[in-house]
Design a protein around this motif. Structure first.
Motif, PDB file in Angstrom:
ATOM      1  N   GLU A   6     -52.872  42.436  32.730  1.00 61.47           N
ATOM      2  CA  GLU A   6     -53.793  43.349  33.409  1.00 61.47           C
ATOM      3  C   GLU A   6     -55.124  43.370  32.671  1.00 61.47           C
ATOM      4  O   GLU A   6     -55.171  43.179  31.453  1.00 61.47           O
ATOM      5  CB  GLU A   6     -53.221  44.768  33.423  1.00 61.47           C
ATOM      6  N   GLN A   7     -56.193  43.610  33.422  1.00 60.12           N
ATOM      7  CA  GLN A   7     -57.514  43.634  32.815  1.00 60.12           C
ATOM      8  C   GLN A   7     -58.207  44.965  33.064  1.00 60.12           C
ATOM      9  O   GLN A   7     -57.931  45.654  34.043  1.00 60.12           O
ATOM     10  CB  GLN A   7     -58.374  42.505  33.372  1.00 60.12           C
ATOM     11  N   ILE A   8     -59.099  45.293  32.157  1.00 57.33           N
ATOM     12  CA  ILE A   8     -59.983  46.443  32.340  1.00 57.33           C
ATOM     13  C   ILE A   8     -61.385  45.912  32.588  1.00 57.33           C
ATOM     14  O   ILE A   8     -61.863  45.023  31.878  1.00 57.33           O
ATOM     15  CB  ILE A   8     -59.960  47.362  31.107  1.00 57.33           C
ATOM     16  N   THR A   9     -62.030  46.424  33.622  1.00 57.80           N
ATOM     17  CA  THR A   9     -63.389  46.010  33.970  1.00 57.80           C
ATOM     18  C   THR A   9     -64.361  47.100  33.553  1.00 57.80           C
ATOM     19  O   THR A   9     -64.208  48.255  33.933  1.00 57.80           O
ATOM     20  CB  THR A   9     -63.518  45.754  35.487  1.00 57.80           C
ATOM     21  N   LYS A  50     -64.929  41.839  31.580  1.00 57.93           N
ATOM     22  CA  LYS A  50     -63.498  42.073  31.773  1.00 57.93           C
ATOM     23  C   LYS A  50     -62.780  41.760  30.472  1.00 57.93           C
ATOM     24  O   LYS A  50     -63.135  40.823  29.766  1.00 57.93           O
ATOM     25  CB  LYS A  50     -62.947  41.199  32.900  1.00 57.93           C
ATOM     26  N   ILE A  62     -55.718  43.652  28.719  1.00 57.95           N
ATOM     27  CA  ILE A  62     -55.046  44.740  28.002  1.00 57.95           C
ATOM     28  C   ILE A  62     -54.051  44.169  27.001  1.00 57.95           C
ATOM     29  O   ILE A  62     -53.984  44.596  25.852  1.00 57.95           O
ATOM     30  CB  ILE A  62     -54.342  45.678  29.002  1.00 57.95           C
ATOM     31  N   PHE A 120     -58.414  53.373  24.571  1.00 54.77           N
ATOM     32  CA  PHE A 120     -57.341  53.128  25.537  1.00 54.77           C
ATOM     33  C   PHE A 120     -55.946  53.339  24.957  1.00 54.77           C
ATOM     34  O   PHE A 120     -54.950  53.099  25.642  1.00 54.77           O
ATOM     35  CB  PHE A 120     -57.450  51.691  26.074  1.00 54.77           C
ATOM     36  N   ASP A 175     -59.194  56.067  36.216  1.00 57.06           N
ATOM     37  CA  ASP A 175     -60.430  55.337  35.964  1.00 57.06           C
ATOM     38  C   ASP A 175     -61.535  56.290  35.508  1.00 57.06           C
ATOM     39  O   ASP A 175     -61.480  57.496  35.746  1.00 57.06           O
ATOM     40  CB  ASP A 175     -60.863  54.567  37.211  1.00 57.06           C
ATOM     41  N   ASN A 223     -55.145  55.396  30.887  1.00 53.95           N
ATOM     42  CA  ASN A 223     -54.683  54.691  32.087  1.00 53.95           C
ATOM     43  C   ASN A 223     -55.800  54.029  32.881  1.00 53.95           C
ATOM     44  O   ASN A 223     -55.580  53.558  33.991  1.00 53.95           O
ATOM     45  CB  ASN A 223     -53.929  55.670  32.999  1.00 53.95           C
ATOM     46  N   ARG A 268     -58.385  51.443  34.376  1.00 49.82           N
ATOM     47  CA  ARG A 268     -58.495  50.001  34.628  1.00 49.82           C
ATOM     48  C   ARG A 268     -59.924  49.645  35.011  1.00 49.82           C
ATOM     49  O   ARG A 268     -60.274  48.480  35.096  1.00 49.82           O
ATOM     50  CB  ARG A 268     -57.518  49.569  35.733  1.00 49.82           C
ATOM     51  N   SER A 269     -60.741  50.666  35.236  1.00 45.68           N
ATOM     52  CA  SER A 269     -62.145  50.467  35.567  1.00 45.68           C
ATOM     53  C   SER A 269     -62.976  51.527  34.837  1.00 45.68           C
ATOM     54  O   SER A 269     -62.651  52.706  34.873  1.00 45.68           O
ATOM     55  CB  SER A 269     -62.372  50.574  37.080  1.00 45.68           C
TER      56      SER A 269
END
Length: 257
Positions: free
Chosen positions: A32-35, A94, A97, A138, A155, A194, A196-197
């Motif tokens: 999973e990625q965080i942007t 990006k 995680i 995070f 987010d 939590n 992700r953005s």
């Protein structure tokens, strides 16, 4: 993306004792990625992001103030340059995680922000000072700099007001800087377990410039003098601007227009 991270980031590796395996990041393809997206005003530029990964497997020994040894999680700090999205004012990066690798790295925090692209617009030899930074955590670890003021679920969207702050320091070596005066001092600190953005929109009120000048002589009662956009002057012992006063001046001015 096997790791746009390892290709586009410059890694600063910390030497970790007691762990001889490969310390490199190797995120799984399905991580999973965080942007992180920053909306950059015309007079500013996006700063290089500092991304921190931690490992509970590759630890090292540190010492406390009494010289007693204790075990710390291993860490790697990476630099990541956000990329402009087409011809828009949005800059994006990006980050995975799950950092993968033998150490099973996990994303811990990211520091990013904006700064004046051309500080000399405020005068010859003016340099950028500080402000306009954001720290997002995070996990449950304490960051190495700054602190957490707000905790959010899901987010994260940040929209904050900033004012140009031109400061002259006369004691010691003379310097003149322009900073971004905002609600925080240097960093706005958030915990977003939590997310992700992450979206950051700094709003700079360029018509409301604050000026300050430090004392020329160091003695009791000599304080930094702040001249606010409405011409009011205060030298009450503060070392940073009164953000609420800046906001009140702007809002009062705008209500008359």
């Amino acid at each position: 993306m096997r790791l746009a991270l390892s290709i586009s980031m410059v890694a600063v590796f910390t030497i970790l004792s007691g762990c001889r395996q490969d310390h490199s990041l190797d995120p799984p393809a399905d991580s999973e990625q965080i942007t992180v997206t920053v909306k950059v005003p015309e007079e500013l530029e996006a700063e290089t992001m500092q991304v921190m990964y931690r490992s509970t497997l590759c630890t090292f020994i540190n010492h406390d103030a009494n010289g007693e040894p204790y075990t710390r999680d291993g860490y790697q700090q990476l630099e990541l340059q956000p990329v402009r999205q087409g011809t828009t004012d949005l800059y994006q990066a990006k980050m995975a995680i799950d950092g993968g690798g033998a150490c099973k790295w996990r994303l811990s925090n990211v520091t990013f922000g904006v700064a004046y692209a051309y500080p000399t617009r405020f005068g010859e030899n003016v340099r950028y000072g500080a402000g306009g930074g954001v720290l997002v955590v995070f996990d449950h670890n304490n960051p190495s700099h700054g602190g957490v003021t707000w905790t959010v679920e899901g987010d994260l969207t940040i929209k904050k007001e900033y004012y140009p702050w031109v400061d002259e320091e006369l004691l010691g070596r003379y310097k003149k800087t322009v900073s971004l005066a905002g609600e925080g001092k240097i960093y706005l600190g958030y915990k977003a377990l939590n997310a992700r953005s992450v979206y950051f929109e700094p709003v700079v009120h360029s018509d409301f410039v604050l000026y300050s000048k430090g004392p020329a002589v160091k003695k009791d009662g000599n304080f930094t003098s702040f001249t606010y956009p409405d011409g009011s002057v205060f030298a009450d012992g503060r070392t940073h601007p009164n953000f609420r006063r800046l906001e009140a001046i702007r809002l009062a001015t705008e209500s008359k227009q």
